[in-house]
Design an enzyme around this catalytic site. Structure first.
Site, PDB file in Angstrom:
ATOM      1  N   ARG A   1      22.801 -17.268   4.885  1.00 27.07           N
ATOM      2  CA  ARG A   1      23.476 -18.659   5.294  1.00 27.07           C
ATOM      3  C   ARG A   1      23.898 -18.542   6.862  1.00 27.07           C
ATOM      4  NH1 ARG A   1      23.965 -18.637   0.568  1.00 27.07           N
ATOM      5  NH2 ARG A   1      24.574 -16.592   0.803  1.00 27.07           N
ATOM      6  N   THR A   2      24.307 -17.242   7.258  1.00 27.04           N
ATOM      7  CA  THR A   2      24.800 -17.580   8.515  1.00 27.04           C
ATOM      8  C   THR A   2      23.626 -17.493   9.571  1.00 27.04           C
ATOM      9  OG1 THR A   2      26.728 -16.143   7.886  1.00 27.04           O
ATOM     10  CG2 THR A   2      26.184 -16.046  10.290  1.00 27.04           C
TER      11      THR A   2
ATOM     12  N   LYS B   1      13.941   3.964  16.485  1.00 23.97           N
ATOM     13  CA  LYS B   1      13.649   4.774  17.352  1.00 23.97           C
ATOM     14  C   LYS B   1      14.661   5.659  17.938  1.00 23.97           C
ATOM     15  CE  LYS B   1       9.306   2.347  18.538  1.00 23.97           C
ATOM     16  NZ  LYS B   1       8.793   1.610  19.653  1.00 23.97           N
TER      17      LYS B   1
ATOM     18  N   ARG C   1      25.024 -10.177  14.362  1.00 21.05           N
ATOM     19  CA  ARG C   1      25.606  -9.484  13.165  1.00 21.05           C
ATOM     20  C   ARG C   1      25.393  -8.015  13.076  1.00 21.05           C
ATOM     21  NH1 ARG C   1      26.147 -11.594   6.942  1.00 21.05           N
ATOM     22  NH2 ARG C   1      27.451 -13.153   8.350  1.00 21.05           N
TER      23      ARG C   1
ATOM     24  N   HIS D   1      34.686 -12.604  11.674  1.00 19.82           N
ATOM     25  CA  HIS D   1      33.540 -13.578  11.303  1.00 19.82           C
ATOM     26  C   HIS D   1      33.789 -15.099  12.009  1.00 19.82           C
ATOM     27  CE1 HIS D   1      29.806 -15.312   9.880  1.00 19.82           C
ATOM     28  NE2 HIS D   1      30.071 -14.831   8.387  1.00 19.82           N
TER      29      HIS D   1
END
Length: 303
Positions: free
Chosen positions: A52-53, A81, A102, A130
């Site tokens: 959703r986000t 890496k 995120r 959030h």
């Protein structure tokens, strides 16, 4: 003034700025295609899975007319890496006008905002914050209740690791709420948030039985017990099914009660609740697009 600001924690925005975002979100809901950001590039960096986000941010960016660059699978990046977060952010901030990020580590978004030449919008950092979810929750509360003032808000489930409830407490503290916290002992609201409410003189009560709070609540905010936050899976199994909301439990609740959930749900809301007019969680997810359009447009100074 929101222009040029990062949004890492909900406390980065004042009460007035939060209300401005809600007002703009309503404007975007009424007219969702406003290509105000043509010629802009926005980076979407998801170091942790999201449906959703990520999709609502990318929908918001597209509806505003900007281009999206970025990744949703960290295994396809130079992080594998050994590239540091610092180097990734410095590099991407050369390419984009704003970065949505995120990350599984608490504090990663704040650190990124200190390295970046462009604003950072935190799309979730571990169990910490959030803030865009908080603003869409506030928009949803305002739409369903007609006010943000003096509401009775019940929060149920994982109150220890649930970053959405932590941010929402801080944001709603401006509007004289009463909170009802319902959680098993293992997942209680952390002391730091209760201390925050004590300092603000905001009333809260703690319960272990959801039925105790249902008759009084204006907003019922359900949360998922998050398997990914548990180091010990035996602990997770013990508490995962503690609270399940069934349609029959909503008899005798207030007419204005609305059920919110940041989603995804696992089994904490039974499917028979979906047909109840008090269920608002899917509309809440849709509200995320308009709210995130408002956040991006405000930070980039086009609204």
């Amino acid at each position: 003034m929101i222009k040029g600001k990062s949004l890492v924690s909900i406390t980065d925005f004042s009460k007035e700025e939060m209300l401005r975002i809600i007002e703009l979100a309503a404007d975007f809901e009424a007219n969702p295609n406003q290509p105000l950001l043509q010629g802009h590039v926005i980076a979407s960096l998801f170091f942790e899975p999201s449906t959703r986000t990520r999709l609502s941010f990318e929908t918001a960016i597209n509806r505003l007319g900007a281009r999206v660059i970025g990744f949703s699978d960290v295994n396809a990046t130079s992080t594998t890496k050994g590239e540091t977060l610092k180097d990734t952010i410095i590099m991407v901030s050369n390419y984009a006008d704003l970065i949505v990020m995120r990350h599984p580590l608490e504090g990663a978004a704040r650190y990124a905002s200190e390295q970046s030449r462009v604003p950072i919008v935190n799309a979730g950092d571990g169990a910490n914050q959030h803030p865009s979810q908080t603003l869409l929750d506030m928009f949803s509360i305002y739409k369903t209740q007609g006010t943000l003032q003096n509401l009775k808000i019940a929060m149920v489930g994982d109150l220890k690791y649930g970053r959405t409830v932590h941010s929402l407490i801080q944001a709603m503290s401006h509007f004289s709420p009463t909170f009802y916290f319902v959680a098993p002992d293992e997942l209680k609201m952390p002391q730091e948030y209760k201390t925050f409410l004590d300092q603000k003189g905001i009333e809260y009560h703690e319960y272990t039985d959801m039925n105790d709070v249902l008759p009084d609540a204006d907003i019922l905010y359900m949360t998922r017990v998050q398997k990914e936050r548990f180091a010990d899976l035996i602990e997770y199994e013990k508490v995962k099914n503690t609270y399940v909301l069934k349609n029959s439990m909503l008899e005798g609740t207030k007419d204005n009660l609305r059920i919110l959930h940041p989603l995804p749900r696992v089994n904490e809301i039974a499917y028979d609740v979906d047909q109840n007019p008090k269920a608002y969680y899917f509309k809440q997810a849709e509200n995320g697009v308009y709210t995130r359009m408002a956040i991006i447009a405000s930070i980039l100074g086009v609204k």
